[in-house]
Motif scaffolding. Structure first.
Motif, PDB file in Angstrom:
ATOM      1  N   LYS A 270      -2.014  13.906  -3.632  1.00 57.25           N
ATOM      2  CA  LYS A 270      -1.406  15.434  -3.771  1.00 57.25           C
ATOM      3  C   LYS A 270      -2.353  15.984  -4.531  1.00 57.25           C
ATOM      4  O   LYS A 270      -2.569  17.484  -4.862  1.00 57.25           O
TER       5      LYS A 270
ATOM      6  N   LYS B 148       4.763   7.001   0.627  1.00 62.05           N
ATOM      7  CA  LYS B 148       5.686   5.864   1.072  1.00 62.05           C
ATOM      8  C   LYS B 148       5.073   4.811   0.511  1.00 62.05           C
ATOM      9  O   LYS B 148       3.714   4.581   0.413  1.00 62.05           O
ATOM     10  N   ILE B 149       5.822   3.536   0.484  1.00 61.69           N
ATOM     11  CA  ILE B 149       5.246   2.400  -0.107  1.00 61.69           C
ATOM     12  C   ILE B 149       5.608   1.365   1.185  1.00 61.69           C
ATOM     13  O   ILE B 149       6.768   1.213   1.738  1.00 61.69           O
TER      14      ILE B 149
ATOM     15  N   ALA C  49      -0.262   2.386 -12.196  1.00 56.73           N
ATOM     16  CA  ALA C  49       1.268   2.489 -11.650  1.00 56.73           C
ATOM     17  C   ALA C  49       1.146   1.561 -10.367  1.00 56.73           C
ATOM     18  O   ALA C  49       2.058   0.364 -10.223  1.00 56.73           O
TER      19      ALA C  49
ATOM     20  N   LEU D 265      -2.742   6.347 -11.502  1.00 54.36           N
ATOM     21  CA  LEU D 265      -2.104   5.956 -10.169  1.00 54.36           C
ATOM     22  C   LEU D 265      -2.606   4.536 -10.061  1.00 54.36           C
ATOM     23  O   LEU D 265      -1.904   3.518  -9.737  1.00 54.36           O
TER      24      LEU D 265
ATOM     25  N   LEU E 230      10.577  -2.556  -3.203  1.00 54.97           N
ATOM     26  CA  LEU E 230       9.654  -1.652  -3.491  1.00 54.97           C
ATOM     27  C   LEU E 230      10.091  -0.147  -3.550  1.00 54.97           C
ATOM     28  O   LEU E 230       9.355   0.587  -4.095  1.00 54.97           O
TER      29      LEU E 230
ATOM     30  N   LYS F 133       7.622   5.400  -9.674  1.00 59.50           N
ATOM     31  CA  LYS F 133       6.665   5.164 -10.546  1.00 59.50           C
ATOM     32  C   LYS F 133       5.414   6.132 -10.164  1.00 59.50           C
ATOM     33  O   LYS F 133       4.685   6.282 -10.988  1.00 59.50           O
ATOM     34  N   ILE F 134       5.365   6.009  -8.997  1.00 58.73           N
ATOM     35  CA  ILE F 134       3.954   6.891  -8.371  1.00 58.73           C
ATOM     36  C   ILE F 134       4.611   8.387  -8.156  1.00 58.73           C
ATOM     37  O   ILE F 134       3.918   9.391  -8.562  1.00 58.73           O
ATOM     38  N   GLU F 135       5.757   8.631  -7.604  1.00 55.82           N
ATOM     39  CA  GLU F 135       5.905   9.917  -7.402  1.00 55.82           C
ATOM     40  C   GLU F 135       6.168  10.840  -8.646  1.00 55.82           C
ATOM     41  O   GLU F 135       5.792  11.831  -8.678  1.00 55.82           O
TER      42      GLU F 135
ATOM     43  N   GLN G  28      10.620   1.150  -6.815  1.00 52.94           N
ATOM     44  CA  GLN G  28       9.282   0.960  -7.465  1.00 52.94           C
ATOM     45  C   GLN G  28       8.513   2.256  -7.206  1.00 52.94           C
ATOM     46  O   GLN G  28       7.821   2.754  -8.134  1.00 52.94           O
ATOM     47  N   LEU G  29       8.837   2.919  -6.122  1.00 55.80           N
ATOM     48  CA  LEU G  29       8.019   3.906  -5.835  1.00 55.80           C
ATOM     49  C   LEU G  29       8.223   5.254  -6.659  1.00 55.80           C
ATOM     50  O   LEU G  29       7.121   5.865  -6.788  1.00 55.80           O
TER      51      LEU G  29
ATOM     52  N   ILE H 296       3.344  -2.020 -10.040  1.00 55.15           N
ATOM     53  CA  ILE H 296       4.075  -2.297  -8.959  1.00 55.15           C
ATOM     54  C   ILE H 296       3.989  -3.643  -8.098  1.00 55.15           C
ATOM     55  O   ILE H 296       4.732  -4.451  -7.847  1.00 55.15           O
TER      56      ILE H 296
ATOM     57  N   TRP I 107       0.541  -1.108  -0.067  1.00 52.92           N
ATOM     58  CA  TRP I 107      -0.064   0.131   0.071  1.00 52.92           C
ATOM     59  C   TRP I 107       1.030   1.092   0.039  1.00 52.92           C
ATOM     60  O   TRP I 107       1.879   1.189   0.275  1.00 52.92           O
ATOM     61  N   ILE I 108       0.173   2.285  -0.407  1.00 48.74           N
ATOM     62  CA  ILE I 108       0.942   3.592  -0.431  1.00 48.74           C
ATOM     63  C   ILE I 108       0.326   4.723   0.597  1.00 48.74           C
ATOM     64  O   ILE I 108      -0.724   4.686   0.689  1.00 48.74           O
ATOM     65  N   GLU I 109       1.434   5.061   1.210  1.00 45.84           N
ATOM     66  CA  GLU I 109       0.833   6.162   2.273  1.00 45.84           C
ATOM     67  C   GLU I 109       1.458   7.585   2.031  1.00 45.84           C
ATOM     68  O   GLU I 109       2.415   7.733   1.355  1.00 45.84           O
ATOM     69  N   SER I 110       0.773   8.575   2.467  1.00 46.80           N
ATOM     70  CA  SER I 110       1.028   9.972   2.287  1.00 46.80           C
ATOM     71  C   SER I 110       0.832  10.471   3.818  1.00 46.80           C
ATOM     72  O   SER I 110      -0.163  10.579   4.177  1.00 46.80           O
TER      73      SER I 110
END
Lengths: 112, 112
Positions: free
Chosen positions: A62, B4-5, A90, A87, B102, B108-110, B105-106, A94, A10-13
């Motif tokens: 964002k 963050k992943i 991607a 998103l 991972l 790709k999101i950033e 790979q992040l 991943i 999972w992706i966190e912000s």
DNA sequence: TTTCGTTATGTTTGTATATATATAACGATT
DNA sequence: AATCGTTATATATATACAAACATAACGAAA
């Protein structure tokens, strides 16, 4: 008979979850149905839960992931932004790469 | 401010969970304390939960992961087998490699 | 201005999971 | 044989989470 390795990513912000498998599944359903309520039905979760997830997604991202409209023709609806569509692509990419990577690592367990 | 992943991995055997982060943590605590009850206390879970986890681990594994003795000097205890020790090392290794993978790979999101 | 299906939200109910509590069984040591 | 701290297990209680239900707000179109 063999071991299997599984994973969830999972992706966190800022310590809030942006995307996980369930959230991506919801976004895909929104993209297909054009509405949050129909999307919730299609993946068998309550509207309330779906709304909470989507709200969390848009607060963590964002840039906006969906555009939600209320009232008007058809009552309103929800649709993905280009950012939202990118998103989920991607994330799936991943995730798939992660599975493949882990499969190569599993031998370290099997060979014990 | 950046994304963050994160990930969780686990090993299954015939649809039963063998190892996950919590189970590995328990096994490490058993290795340090020499008993299941002390291990449970040290990681702040109930004895019952710890016992259920350990029972599940040993039922899923191809070879015994711990040797549990009941009665006798000190009342008994639990200790890891060589297989158990090797398993937690392999799990930690795979987990660490997964995180590093991972992180690559992040981007790709950033970059979206 | 009435209708419609949707988003948005609160409140109640139900269920699954974790915790707490209690107790039996065990066997080396004394 | 009495003691001890542990493993092993059942049962009841508490808590967290999900689902169900209800309702207000919205705004284009008829």
């Amino acid at each position: 008979m063999d071991y299997k390795i599984k994973s969830r990513i999972w992706i966190e912000s800022e310590n809030n979850v942006l995307l996980g498998e369930g959230r991506v599944q919801l976004l895909k359903a929104i993209n297909e149905t054009g509405s949050l309520s129909k999307a919730a039905k299609s993946i068998n979760i309550s509207y309330k839960k779906a709304w909470g997830l989507l709200d969390s997604i848009n607060k963590s991202a964002k840039k906006p992931v969906t555009i939600n409209s209320v009232g008007g023709k058809g009552g309103g609806g929800a649709e993905l932004t280009d950012y939202g569509k990118a998103l989920i692509l991607a994330f799936d990419d991943i995730n798939k790469n992660c599975w493949e990577f882990l499969d190569t690592q599993l031998e370290k367990i099997e060979s014990l």
